[in-house]
Design a protein around this motif. Structure first.
Motif, PDB file in Angstrom:
ATOM      1  N   ALA A  64     -93.985 -36.846 -65.868  1.00  0.00           N
ATOM      2  CA  ALA A  64     -94.795 -37.160 -64.691  1.00  0.00           C
ATOM      3  C   ALA A  64     -95.518 -38.477 -64.914  1.00  0.00           C
ATOM      4  O   ALA A  64     -96.048 -38.723 -66.000  1.00  0.00           O
ATOM      5  CB  ALA A  64     -95.792 -36.032 -64.436  1.00  0.00           C
ATOM      6  N   GLY A  65     -95.511 -39.349 -63.914  1.00  0.00           N
ATOM      7  CA  GLY A  65     -96.209 -40.621 -64.008  1.00  0.00           C
ATOM      8  C   GLY A  65     -95.310 -41.800 -64.342  1.00  0.00           C
ATOM      9  O   GLY A  65     -95.716 -42.949 -64.182  1.00  0.00           O
ATOM     10  N   VAL A  66     -94.094 -41.538 -64.798  1.00  0.00           N
ATOM     11  CA  VAL A  66     -93.192 -42.642 -65.142  1.00  0.00           C
ATOM     12  C   VAL A  66     -92.455 -43.092 -63.871  1.00  0.00           C
ATOM     13  O   VAL A  66     -92.148 -42.281 -62.998  1.00  0.00           O
ATOM     14  CB  VAL A  66     -92.212 -42.234 -66.274  1.00  0.00           C
ATOM     15  CG1 VAL A  66     -91.085 -41.358 -65.771  1.00  0.00           C
ATOM     16  CG2 VAL A  66     -91.632 -43.453 -66.970  1.00  0.00           C
ATOM     17  N   GLY A  67     -92.230 -44.399 -63.759  1.00  0.00           N
ATOM     18  CA  GLY A  67     -91.513 -44.934 -62.608  1.00  0.00           C
ATOM     19  C   GLY A  67     -90.055 -44.518 -62.645  1.00  0.00           C
ATOM     20  O   GLY A  67     -89.402 -44.621 -63.690  1.00  0.00           O
ATOM     21  N   ALA A  68     -89.537 -44.036 -61.498  1.00  0.00           N
ATOM     22  CA  ALA A  68     -88.137 -43.610 -61.444  1.00  0.00           C
ATOM     23  C   ALA A  68     -87.213 -44.779 -61.770  1.00  0.00           C
ATOM     24  O   ALA A  68     -86.160 -44.598 -62.393  1.00  0.00           O
ATOM     25  CB  ALA A  68     -87.823 -43.034 -60.061  1.00  0.00           C
ATOM     26  N   ALA A  69     -87.602 -45.984 -61.380  1.00  0.00           N
ATOM     27  CA  ALA A  69     -86.776 -47.161 -61.659  1.00  0.00           C
ATOM     28  C   ALA A  69     -86.680 -47.416 -63.168  1.00  0.00           C
ATOM     29  O   ALA A  69     -85.627 -47.803 -63.671  1.00  0.00           O
ATOM     30  CB  ALA A  69     -87.356 -48.387 -60.950  1.00  0.00           C
TER      31      ALA A  69
END
Ligand SMILES: [Mn+2]
Length: 361
Positions: A263-268
């Motif tokens: 949670a919190g990490v950019g999907a890109a």
């Protein structure tokens, strides 16, 4: 079912902008999300008070039977939804009607009925955002759909072999999943062998699988409307050096991506991690799609795991992680699992082992 509806409605209403008094849901999957019913024309959610489900004659009695806690109203033959909504809601510039989706023609008609173009606002992202974060009840259904997908992939593992057609593999897989409780398939099962595997969304055909072929099997089950998605790639017999090399790169890319997810990490960022690994191995030009996508009532929904995605992973997201390498004239390799973002990383919901060589001698 009622509890799910209440939680969803509560989460939805707190996201109404201040000037919105009513929200009309027109997308059929969004209607299903709130009501559990897929055969309605529209669903009206007022800021307070009773919700209204508009249903035409064909599905009216079924809706009355199945959908609780909302007023089910018959849309008569020839009666137009927007005329009816125009009678049912009062609008003003500070008490707008929001809609989730609207065609250009629909917008013109709705504005005419409501009498003022300042009274309609299209807010598609609100429901998209709600649907991206699964409630525990939804996770349970997806988990069951994933369990059935594992059953299907286990059957694929047994059936794929020399002399068997792609369609036969799909038939056996789908039969096994349905027999154990899948309400259909999450999407058309993909079984592509040999050079055809280079097309990521190739369909099954009459082709007979041969010794030495790469075979990509991509399938999913449906439970309570919720879907699952898994892909495994097999080689019939012993893998060549090149096949093994490609498989190892794809597997490693997937495992790097999964380890980096929380949670919190950019999907890109997650996409780029896998993409750069495949690029560094020399196959950057052959990973031709996004790393993954959200899964729920629809097989492709938010969030998107792609290089230009603005989405940020959140607890409750259910997404696929599916790197692949596709070389025209040679074949394709893809490995895919459905995973849940949790409080401490991710949990794999599909659990089929990564068997590659199907040596049946
Ligand atoms: Mn997928």
């Amino acid at each position: 079912m009622c509890a799910i509806l209440d939680n969803k409605l509560f989460n939805f209403r707190v996201r109404f902008p201040e000037d919105v008094a009513n929200f009309l849901i027109l997308d059929s999957v969004n209607v299903e999300y709130f009501t559990g019913f897929s055969g309605a024309v529209a669903f009206l959610v007022p800021r307070d008070g009773e919700c209204v489900l508009y249903v035409s004659g064909t599905n009216f009695e079924q809706a009355r039977h199945e959908v609780k806690n909302v007023r089910v109203e018959l849309l008569r033959r020839g009666e137009r939804l927007f005329d009816r909504v125009g009678c049912d809601v009062e609008v003003s510039v500070c008490a707008k009607l929001a809609v989730d989706v609207l065609s250009f023609e629909g917008w013109r008609f709705l504005v005419k009925v409501l009498g003022d173009d300042g009274c309609v606002v299209v807010l598609g992202d609100v429901v998209v955002g709600l649907r991206a974060v699964k409630l525990s009840e939804e996770v349970a259904l997806i988990g069951e759909a994933c369990r059935l997908a594992d059953v299907g992939m286990g059957v694929a593992c047994e059936v794929v072999g020399s002399g068997v057609s792609e369609l036969e593999v799909a038939a056996e897989v789908e039969y096994a999943m349905r027999k154990r409780g899948s309400c259909g398939v999450a999407f058309n099962t993909i079984v592509v062998s040999g050079a055809v595997g280079a097309f990521p969304h190739g369909a099954c055909g009459c082709r007979f699988i041969k010794e030495g072929d790469l075979v990509v099997v991509d399938l999913g089950a449906v439970v309570g409307g919720y879907r699952s998605d898994i892909t495994r790639t097999f080689v019939v017999g012993r893998a060549s050096g090149r096949q093994r090399k490609l498989f190892d790169v794809v597997r490693e890319a997937q495992s790097l991506a999964i380890d980096a997810m929380h949670a919190g990490v950019g999907a890109a960022n997650v996409d780029v991690l896998a993409r750069e690994f495949i690029g560094d191995a020399g196959f950057g030009g052959y990973f031709v799609h996004n790393l993954g996508h959200g899964v729920g009532l629809a097989i492709h929904e938010a969030p998107v795991l792609g290089p230009v995605s603005a989405d940020v992973l959140a607890v409750g997201n259910v997404v696929t992680v599916e790197p692949g390498i596709y070389i025209v004239g040679f074949g394709g390799i893809r490995v895919e699992d459905t995973v849940l973002v949790t409080d401490n990383g991710v949990k794999k919901l599909t659990k089929t082992p990564y068997t590659f060589e199907l040596a049946k001698f």
